[in-house]
Design an enzyme around this catalytic site. Structure first.
Site, PDB file in Angstrom:
ATOM      1  N   ASP A 102       0.889  -1.167   0.000  1.00 38.06           N
ATOM      2  CA  ASP A 102       0.000   0.000   0.000  1.00 38.06           C
ATOM      3  C   ASP A 102       0.925   1.215   0.000  1.00 38.06           C
ATOM      4  OD1 ASP A 102      -1.663   2.109   0.558  1.00 38.06           O
ATOM      5  OD2 ASP A 102      -2.330   1.374   2.518  1.00 38.06           O
ATOM      6  N   LYS A 140       2.953  11.240  -3.407  1.00 32.17           N
ATOM      7  CA  LYS A 140       1.907  10.563  -4.184  1.00 32.17           C
ATOM      8  C   LYS A 140       0.959  11.554  -4.863  1.00 32.17           C
ATOM      9  CE  LYS A 140      -1.655   7.002  -3.456  1.00 32.17           C
ATOM     10  NZ  LYS A 140      -2.213   6.099  -2.428  1.00 32.17           N
ATOM     11  N   GLU A 144      -7.189   0.577  -4.532  1.00 32.43           N
ATOM     12  CA  GLU A 144      -7.214   0.484  -3.066  1.00 32.43           C
ATOM     13  C   GLU A 144      -8.556  -0.035  -2.533  1.00 32.43           C
ATOM     14  OE1 GLU A 144      -5.968   4.446  -2.139  1.00 32.43           O
ATOM     15  OE2 GLU A 144      -3.930   4.051  -2.854  1.00 32.43           O
ATOM     16  N   ASP A 154     -12.883   5.741   2.670  1.00 31.60           N
ATOM     17  CA  ASP A 154     -11.460   5.777   3.006  1.00 31.60           C
ATOM     18  C   ASP A 154     -11.052   7.183   3.437  1.00 31.60           C
ATOM     19  OD1 ASP A 154      -8.699   5.833   3.051  1.00 31.60           O
ATOM     20  OD2 ASP A 154      -8.427   4.723   1.191  1.00 31.60           O
TER      21      ASP A 154
END
Ligand code: AMP
Length: 640
Positions: free
Chosen positions: A23, A94, A194, A218
């Site tokens: 992850d 990211k 994800e 999330d």
């Protein structure tokens, strides 16, 4: 060449190469494997972790620090430099993956390090010391750290991985993630979404008979995503995604800090002027937030000295910091409401009602907050899945996917959809769609095209993404030439263009001339990525311009038809001049001129009428000449 690992602890040979699940998060990253004994996914933890118990030792902060000598550190040890050396300490890389400066300029104040902004169209780079780094390199440092940690813990080489990305990541961002893996010495076997990974971790989709609609909520440290997935026959499909890329637990910490500053009668400037104080109070705020997940009140002490605080107490005095659960809940309520608005949008896009959701999966550290669980469960009208560690579920799911790839669960397929249509440019600058928007991937499509000019030896293939009829309104992804086509009359070569989107969402375009067999292909790695907003904008434009587009297309098609008719008529006359009467030549020339003129005007009806006139004039002699040719060919041949 496959490498065989030796488990130093047991001395046994690792027969099958291990595939890890990673992850690669905005705030934290982690690595996980299927435990060889229990066959269950586990997050890898350093046994001698220096972290206090209770905190997940598996999390590696996605932070990279560069010192003056060029040494690179990643994780907890890099985190401590966030305040003291912000220019050389890179967090949230990211967010920059596959982005140009144009994409992020509205949020540039978020980054405390230097994001290079001199060329707005190309991919961003970050400056640390005297060097420039791409987000791909920065991510590769994090992946390399994870790989090394895993090798250290497992005592075996780690070369293969499944890496997760947000469901909304586009081709460029997925490719960038794959490249980061390559740079880190990892063969990225699969990029998966994800929310899909999180669902897998909860065992959803592992039974092939299962048909379920899943909402994955999330909420991490800095970002919020809601994804609506459908699983049937072991196939995951992303129905919609929504979210806010700048909303998360950090906002809650800041809200608590502001609350305390008010209580202490301090101004917000204090944070800017006293970095040490800012860091201490933020850490306390995060501690308070975490405690309030299971306590009614937080009471703490803060020692600080402040040049600004008038009457704020003697230098170095301790101050009591207090906040109750209900005060905290009131502070964060507006943020939670924002996430609910995103959930509503996602449901609308998926064309579902809340009652259609069968399962809710909670992901990200911030979903530990009881109020959030309650609000989400009330919104969808059912209990949430929160039994697993929300920081680990994505990595655990990635490990499960790695296991599937290792051949232990063969019948699985993970499915995504393409957010925008993909096609090529055809004559007149028109977009010819090969794969339409919302197609499930992996997918492929092909179509045949031909040349327009006699003896044409090359054909240019320009690949576009978007919904508009004209390529100039869409986004160009790539272009390449199919060359060395053997000389043939126009219209004879058969050029087959095929599009393949593989399971990672990467597009491969192939062009093949079928008569000669020559071919050329390209893997599409676009220059820079599209943001969610851009995708949305392109879709919106395609709707608002739909009428214009239809008119433009009709006009262009008429023009192309007219041009082609002029070409063929000219060729016909040149070849058969001897067979034509002077009057026929004259009227034809006039009609051709009229059509030529009409082509310069933006009036499709006029073009059509001139096409018709020219056809009416040429038809009689064309038929006559063809009849003559046929009877010539028949001469001397009798039917007995
Ligand atoms: P992630 O990005 O998923 O690693 O989530 C990290 C975020 O979760 C950070 O903002 C943490 O402060 C937050 N977090 C971790 N544990 C808790 C907790 N018990 N209560 C509230 N927030 C938490």
């Amino acid at each position: 060449m496959a490498k065989i690992g030796i488990n130093i602890a047991t001395g046994s040979l690792q027969k099958e190469e291990i595939i890890v699940g990673i992850d690669l998060g905005t705030t934290n990253s982690l690595i996980s494997i299927i435990h060889p004994d229990t066959k269950q996914p586990v997050a890898l933890k350093e046994h001698n972790s220096s972290l206090p118990t209770g905190q997940a030792g598996s999390l590696v902060p996605s932070i990279v620090h560069f010192d003056s000598k060029g040494n690179i550190t990643v994780g907890e040890s890099a985190k401590q430099y966030l305040i003291t050396e912000p220019h050389n300490t890179i967090f949230s890389a990211k967010r920059l993956m596959g982005k140009s400066y144009n994409d992020i300029k509205n949020n540039s104040s978020f980054f405390t390090y230097k994001v290079i902004d001199d060329d707005t169209e190309s991919l961003v780079k970050v400056q640390a010391g005297q060097k420039f780094y791409s987000p791909i390199e920065l991510s590769s440092f994090i992946l390399k750290e994870l790989k090394q940690r895993a090798e250290h813990i497992l005592k075996t080489p780690v070369n293969k991985a499944v890496v997760t990305v947000p469901a909304y990541f586009n081709d460029t961002q997925r490719q960038a993630t794959r490249d980061a893996g390559k740079l880190a010495g990892l063969d990225v076997l699969r990029i998966i979404n994800e929310p899909t990974a999180a669902s897998l971790a909860y065992g959803i989709g592992l039974n092939k008979q299962e048909h379920k609609t899943i909402a994955v909520y999330d909420l991490g440290g800095g970002t919020f995503d809601i994804s609506i997935l459908k699983i049937s026959n072991g196939i995951f499909e992303v129905l919609s995604t929504n979210g806010d890329t700048y909303l998360g637990g950090d906002d809650f910490d800041n809200a608590i800090v502001k609350f305390w500053l008010q209580k202490l009668s301090l101004k917000e400037e204090e944070l800017k002027n006293n970095k040490q104080f800012a860091q201490s109070i933020r850490l306390k705020a995060e501690e308070a937030k975490k405690q309030l997940s299971f306590k009614e009140e937080f009471v703490g002490q803060l020692n600080y000295s402040s040049p600004l605080a008038d009457g704020g107490g003697p230098e170095g005095a301790g101050h009591e910091l207090k906040i109750s659960k209900s005060e905290f809940e009131e502070l964060i309520r507006p943020y939670i409401d924002k996430t609910i608005a995103c959930c509503k949008n996602a449901m609308k896009d998926a064309k579902l009602t809340n009652a259609d959701i069968d399962v809710i999966v909670m992901v990200g550290g911030s979903t530990r907050i009881p109020m959030i669980k309650k609000i989400i469960s009330d919104f969808f009208g059912k209990a949430v899945n929160d039994t697993m560690n929300p920081d680990e579920v994505v990595a655990l799911g990635a490990a499960l996917q790695a296991d599937i790839l290792a051949g232990n669960n063969k019948e699985f397929l993970l499915l995504d959809i393409t957010p925008l249509s993909l096609g090529i440019e055809t004559r007149g600058g028109l977009m010819d769609i090969l794969i339409s928007r919302n197609s499930k991937i992996p997918t492929k499509a092909s179509r045949q095209y031909t040349t327009q000019v006699n003896g044409q030896s090359g054909i240019k293939i320009s690949v576009y993404q978007g919904e508009r009829d004209m390529v100039k309104d869409n986004r160009k992804l790539a272009a390449f030439n199919l060359t060395n086509i053997p000389a043939m009359p126009a219209g004879l070569p058969k050029v087959e263009i095929s599009f393949l989107i593989n399971a990672d969402g990467i597009l491969i375009v192939k062009a093949k001339e079928l008569r000669s067999g020559i071919e050329q292909s390209i893997e599409v790695q676009p220059q820079y990525g599209l943001t969610d907003q851009q995708v949305e904008k392109m879709l919106l434009e395609s709707i608002t311009h739909a009428k214009d587009d239809i008119a433009t297309r009709a006009l262009l098609e008429a023009k192309t038809e007219g041009e082609q008719l002029l070409e063929t008529t000219e060729k016909f006359i040149y070849k058969n001049a001897n067979e034509l009467l002077v009057g026929e030549l004259e009227t034809t020339a006039e009609a051709m001129q009229a059509l030529q003129l009409a082509l310069t005007m933006e009036d499709k009806d006029l073009i059509h009428s001139k096409i018709e006139e020219l056809n009416n004039i040429s038809r009689p002699y064309a038929e006559r000449i063809m009849d003559q040719a046929v009877s010539k060919a028949m001469q001397g041949k009798t039917i007995s």
